[in-house]
Design a protein around this motif. Sequence first.
Motif, PDB file in Angstrom:
ATOM      1  N   GLU A  72     -19.562 -67.684 -32.722  1.00  0.00           N
ATOM      2  CA  GLU A  72     -19.228 -69.034 -32.280  1.00  0.00           C
ATOM      3  C   GLU A  72     -19.146 -69.933 -33.494  1.00  0.00           C
ATOM      4  O   GLU A  72     -20.039 -69.925 -34.352  1.00  0.00           O
ATOM      5  CB  GLU A  72     -20.252 -69.568 -31.282  1.00  0.00           C
ATOM      6  CG  GLU A  72     -19.835 -70.912 -30.687  1.00  0.00           C
ATOM      7  CD  GLU A  72     -20.593 -71.266 -29.416  1.00  0.00           C
ATOM      8  OE1 GLU A  72     -20.622 -72.460 -29.066  1.00  0.00           O
ATOM      9  OE2 GLU A  72     -21.139 -70.350 -28.776  1.00  0.00           O
ATOM     10  N   TRP A 123     -28.518 -76.842 -33.570  1.00  0.00           N
ATOM     11  CA  TRP A 123     -27.550 -76.218 -32.662  1.00  0.00           C
ATOM     12  C   TRP A 123     -27.437 -74.724 -32.941  1.00  0.00           C
ATOM     13  O   TRP A 123     -27.421 -73.907 -32.011  1.00  0.00           O
ATOM     14  CB  TRP A 123     -26.179 -76.881 -32.833  1.00  0.00           C
ATOM     15  CG  TRP A 123     -25.098 -76.170 -32.082  1.00  0.00           C
ATOM     16  CD1 TRP A 123     -24.785 -76.294 -30.758  1.00  0.00           C
ATOM     17  CD2 TRP A 123     -24.196 -75.174 -32.608  1.00  0.00           C
ATOM     18  NE1 TRP A 123     -23.749 -75.440 -30.421  1.00  0.00           N
ATOM     19  CE2 TRP A 123     -23.367 -74.748 -31.541  1.00  0.00           C
ATOM     20  CE3 TRP A 123     -24.015 -74.617 -33.872  1.00  0.00           C
ATOM     21  CZ2 TRP A 123     -22.381 -73.792 -31.710  1.00  0.00           C
ATOM     22  CZ3 TRP A 123     -23.016 -73.657 -34.044  1.00  0.00           C
ATOM     23  CH2 TRP A 123     -22.219 -73.247 -32.968  1.00  0.00           C
ATOM     24  N   GLN A 124     -27.376 -74.347 -34.221  1.00  0.00           N
ATOM     25  CA  GLN A 124     -27.239 -72.942 -34.588  1.00  0.00           C
ATOM     26  C   GLN A 124     -28.445 -72.122 -34.112  1.00  0.00           C
ATOM     27  O   GLN A 124     -28.285 -71.008 -33.598  1.00  0.00           O
ATOM     28  CB  GLN A 124     -27.093 -72.799 -36.100  1.00  0.00           C
ATOM     29  CG  GLN A 124     -25.771 -73.320 -36.641  1.00  0.00           C
ATOM     30  CD  GLN A 124     -25.740 -73.307 -38.146  1.00  0.00           C
ATOM     31  OE1 GLN A 124     -26.638 -73.827 -38.815  1.00  0.00           O
ATOM     32  NE2 GLN A 124     -24.697 -72.704 -38.713  1.00  0.00           N
ATOM     33  N   ARG A 127     -28.178 -71.682 -30.262  1.00  0.00           N
ATOM     34  CA  ARG A 127     -27.112 -70.752 -29.867  1.00  0.00           C
ATOM     35  C   ARG A 127     -27.424 -69.326 -30.314  1.00  0.00           C
ATOM     36  O   ARG A 127     -27.113 -68.366 -29.599  1.00  0.00           O
ATOM     37  CB  ARG A 127     -25.768 -71.197 -30.463  1.00  0.00           C
ATOM     38  CG  ARG A 127     -25.138 -72.331 -29.716  1.00  0.00           C
ATOM     39  CD  ARG A 127     -24.836 -71.964 -28.259  1.00  0.00           C
ATOM     40  NE  ARG A 127     -23.776 -70.970 -28.140  1.00  0.00           N
ATOM     41  CZ  ARG A 127     -23.829 -69.901 -27.334  1.00  0.00           C
ATOM     42  NH1 ARG A 127     -24.906 -69.663 -26.594  1.00  0.00           N
ATOM     43  NH2 ARG A 127     -22.813 -69.058 -27.266  1.00  0.00           N
ATOM     44  N   GLN A 130     -29.679 -67.838 -27.749  1.00  0.00           N
ATOM     45  CA  GLN A 130     -28.934 -67.520 -26.522  1.00  0.00           C
ATOM     46  C   GLN A 130     -28.053 -66.284 -26.716  1.00  0.00           C
ATOM     47  O   GLN A 130     -28.027 -65.379 -25.870  1.00  0.00           O
ATOM     48  CB  GLN A 130     -28.069 -68.712 -26.128  1.00  0.00           C
ATOM     49  CG  GLN A 130     -28.836 -69.913 -25.617  1.00  0.00           C
ATOM     50  CD  GLN A 130     -27.899 -71.066 -25.266  1.00  0.00           C
ATOM     51  OE1 GLN A 130     -26.810 -71.204 -25.825  1.00  0.00           O
ATOM     52  NE2 GLN A 130     -28.322 -71.914 -24.328  1.00  0.00           N
TER      53      GLN A 130
END
Length: 339
Positions: A72, A123-124, A127, A130
């Motif tokens: 991503e 954010w990294q 993610r 996840q």
Amino acid sequence: MNGLAERLKPPEVVSFPGSHLGLRWRPLIPSDLGAVADLIREVEKEDDAIFRTSSQEIADLALGHLKASPLEVIVGIAQDHGIVALGSVKVLTGVTEAAVAIVNAVIHPLWRGRGVGRSLLHWQDGRARQMLVEYFGAESTLQASIANWVDGHMTDRRRLYIAAGFYAKHMFQVMYRDLEGSEHLAPVPENIKICPMSEVSFSQLHRVHSEVFSDHPLAEARDFWWNRALEDYEDRWSFVALSDEGQICGYCMAGRSAESWIAHGRLEAYINTIGVPADHRGKGIASALISASTRAAAHDGMNRIGIDADLKSPTHAQSVYEHLGFVNDRTRVFYSIDQ
């Protein structure tokens, strides 16, 4: 060991960095690649990065958009300046011994010091947790890591990772030696011959590489080294050590980074990966292989040749390289959060 989801505790929702930082964030799309390439090259020049990102690696960022790999990538867009930041999270699918995600960020110097890096890393991290659970499964008992390499002289980035809970898991010393054009060959061990790498199949060589690094503390780096070596591979400077029976007893894959040549205006070779199986170590095979690569690169007019030494290597690689005339240049640090 508890399952991956219990250890990583992935958040239910991970939001993009806030717009209050002055940037609008969205996923990377293929039409961004030109602007992203310009950003990466400008930032790497400003930061005097040790290694430069290739055009192939930049193009590969679009694979996440195509859902071709667990990757991503998001970009930060300034109203009057276009793309000025990028963040990526990639799950290493080639590593089976651990569940590993590599995070990477590029931020234009004019947009640093505003909290963009800290918010992007948040954010990294979310993610990565996840994506690791999604890919390997909530009940997986694999050791999990969220990691990245940082050049030793990039102190602000190192502080950012440390503040976010990463630790310096491993350190590599980048070493170089100047080439004069007529290098002497080191002695070749008895019953061993040094041959061009083109005399063996790469599938066979990959199996040996996997075996050599199967017990390395950084299993997550094994495929990184192999892929980097393949991308820069120069057959004329790469060699294998073969026994009388044709068994691979060692290999040395050297190459040339086109991006580094362009960035530095200097012709140099680099030994991207070298390995000797455990039952063939201590015989001088590594020295003979490096010597062959060094002589071949010198013959082709290279100014110098580089190699990186694992400072935790049980084979005392740095001492071996020093004996062959390599001297310390800079360091790279592998930062990780392990769960």
